[in-house]
Scaffold this active site. Structure first.
Site, PDB file in Angstrom:
ATOM      1  N   LYS A   1      -3.201  35.794 -27.398  1.00 48.05           N
ATOM      2  CA  LYS A   1      -3.787  34.667 -28.127  1.00 48.05           C
ATOM      3  C   LYS A   1      -2.789  33.520 -28.135  1.00 48.05           C
ATOM      4  O   LYS A   1      -1.666  33.658 -28.617  1.00 48.05           O
ATOM      5  CB  LYS A   1      -4.125  35.094 -29.547  1.00 48.05           C
TER       6      LYS A   1
ATOM      7  N   LYS B   1      -7.570  34.789 -25.317  1.00 47.72           N
ATOM      8  CA  LYS B   1      -8.148  33.699 -26.103  1.00 47.72           C
ATOM      9  C   LYS B   1      -7.237  32.482 -26.073  1.00 47.72           C
ATOM     10  O   LYS B   1      -6.041  32.645 -26.298  1.00 47.72           O
ATOM     11  CB  LYS B   1      -8.334  34.198 -27.535  1.00 47.72           C
TER      12      LYS B   1
ATOM     13  N   TYR C   1     -20.077  31.242 -29.160  1.00 45.45           N
ATOM     14  CA  TYR C   1     -21.051  30.636 -30.077  1.00 45.45           C
ATOM     15  C   TYR C   1     -22.335  30.281 -29.337  1.00 45.45           C
ATOM     16  O   TYR C   1     -23.345  29.979 -29.962  1.00 45.45           O
ATOM     17  CB  TYR C   1     -20.437  29.388 -30.747  1.00 45.45           C
TER      18      TYR C   1
HETATM   19  C1  PBG Z   1      -7.712  33.398 -36.923  1.00 43.76           C
HETATM   20  C2  PBG Z   1      -8.653  33.078 -35.858  1.00 43.76           C
HETATM   21  C3  PBG Z   1      -8.781  31.824 -35.271  1.00 43.76           C
HETATM   22  C4  PBG Z   1      -9.838  31.933 -34.368  1.00 43.76           C
HETATM   23  C5  PBG Z   1     -10.305  33.240 -34.413  1.00 43.76           C
HETATM   24  N1  PBG Z   1      -9.544  33.938 -35.330  1.00 43.76           N
HETATM   25  C6  PBG Z   1      -8.070  30.564 -35.557  1.00 43.76           C
HETATM   26  C7  PBG Z   1      -6.624  30.426 -35.425  1.00 43.76           C
HETATM   27  O1  PBG Z   1      -5.940  31.316 -34.944  1.00 43.76           O
HETATM   28  O2  PBG Z   1      -6.135  29.392 -35.833  1.00 43.76           O
HETATM   29  C8  PBG Z   1     -10.341  30.815 -33.527  1.00 43.76           C
HETATM   30  C9  PBG Z   1     -11.722  30.926 -33.036  1.00 43.76           C
HETATM   31  C10 PBG Z   1     -12.292  29.698 -32.461  1.00 43.76           C
HETATM   32  O3  PBG Z   1     -11.641  28.651 -32.346  1.00 43.76           O
HETATM   33  O4  PBG Z   1     -13.469  29.754 -32.102  1.00 43.76           O
HETATM   34  N2  PBG Z   1      -7.311  34.401 -37.249  1.00 43.76           N
END
Ligand code: PBG
Length: 327
Positions: free
Chosen positions: A195, A248, A313
């Site tokens: 991530k 991600k 989404y």
């Molecule tokens: C947080 C989390 C995030 C997303 C999923 N889980 C945000 C972040 O890490 O700041 C982002 C998902 C998206 O942008 O669609 N735990």
């Protein structure tokens, strides 16, 4: 053999033939649909920066589960908006927390719907960070103790899969141990193994009301420049007991999806995140792009790069379009 004996246009000449030689298939069965659940009654409120995505109260979830079953979308991932936030995010592991209620409602409505939960602290903490904060630092090991309580409460409510997203070291091992210690050895872990600290999460932070109140997430999420480090993250999560891996965001990181796919044999998910969604919606609303074609092309690209599953989404719209195209 080269031109004129070889002509690649031959296999493109008829739509049926094109379908027969298509290398990648996209299907509603590939999709995981994110849901934002909130306290209250009759809440079905559109998120301004994410047209078509809603905050839903518990009473809305049975209809949602039925619609997903109708569309043959097999799974959801839950994000909760708690009633109150505090330093350790207590509602995150409350028996009657918003996510725990949502899990029970969705599983009651559609037992075959796979209910996955995002496991993180940022939506629940008053400081908005993904861990316990002391002296301005996000503590790693103290956070693991909280995540253990969270996953056990999700499993007890009936979650099928937990998806830790906080990028703490050792989180997968800690969660596996907690689940197994509580007789939840059948609950799977989908690790947000790779991530990145991405600006594409902008609209989500509105949706989940979770922006960090100071600093940023660069001390735990990954530097967008790195791919060898992505493989190390995935390797550790595999060793700690992850059942599935995630990369991600998706679209700016398709090379990472491919590298992880080629290096590991676990099922792989990619998260087509909020910013990727909102940019498409904004351009489509201006008539600058064809939404349906751009969405299906993007999702196909993520699949072709090596993702087995796509968190998106667009899932419900894309499923409808795919069902129409395939009769
Ligand atoms: C947080 C989390 C995030 C997303 C999923 N889980 C945000 C972040 O890490 O700041 C982002 C998902 C998206 O942008 O669609 N735990």
């Amino acid at each position: 053999m080269t031109f004129p004996a070889t002509r690649l246009r031959r296999l493109r000449a008829h739509p049926t033939l094109r379908r027969m030689v298509r290398e990648t298939q996209l299907s509603p069965a590939d999709f995981i649909y994110p849901l934002f659940v909130t306290h209250g009654r009759d809440v079905h409120e559109e998120i301004p920066s994410m047209p078509g995505v809603f905050h839903l109260s518990i009473d809305q979830l049975t209809a949602e589960a039925n619609e997903l079953a109708e569309l043959e979308i097999p799974a959801v991932v839950l994000f909760g908006l708690p009633a109150t936030k505090d330093a350790m995010g207590s509602e995150n592991f409350a028996t009657n927390g918003i996510v725990q209620q949502a899990i029970r409602t969705l599983k009651d409505a559609q037992p075959d719907l796979m209910v996955m939960t995002d496991v993180c602290m940022c939506e629940y903490t008053d400081h908005g960070h993904c861990g316990i904060v002391r002296d301005g630092q996000v503590l790693n090991d103290a956070t693991l103790d909280v995540l253990q309580k969270v996953v056990v409460s999700h499993a007890a409510a009936g979650a099928d899969v937990v998806a830790p997203s906080g990028m703490m070291d050792g989180m997968v091992g800690a969660i596996r141990a907690a689940l197994d210690g509580d007789n939840f050895s059948n609950v799977s872990i989908l690790s947000y193994a790779v991530k990145y600290a991405s600006s594409f999460y902008g609209p989500f932070r509105d949706a989940a009301q979770s922006p960090p109140q100071f600093g940023d997430r660069h001390s735990y999420q990954m530097d967008p420049a790195n791919v060898r480090e992505a493989l190390r993250e995935a390797e550790l999560d595999v060793a700690e007991g992850a059942d599935m891996l995630m990369v991600k965001p998706a679209l700016a990181y398709l090379d990472v999806v491919r590298r992880v796919r080629d290096t590991f044999n676990l099922p792989l998910a990619a998260y087509n995140v909020s910013g990727e969604y909102s940019m498409v919606k904004a351009a489509a609303a201006r008539g600058w792009i064809d939404e349906q074609k751009v969405v299906l092309e993007s999702l196909m690209g993520i699949k072709r790069a090596g993702a087995d599953l796509i968190l998106t989404y667009h899932a419900k719209d894309a499923a409808r379009w795919l069902h129409l195209a395939n009769g």
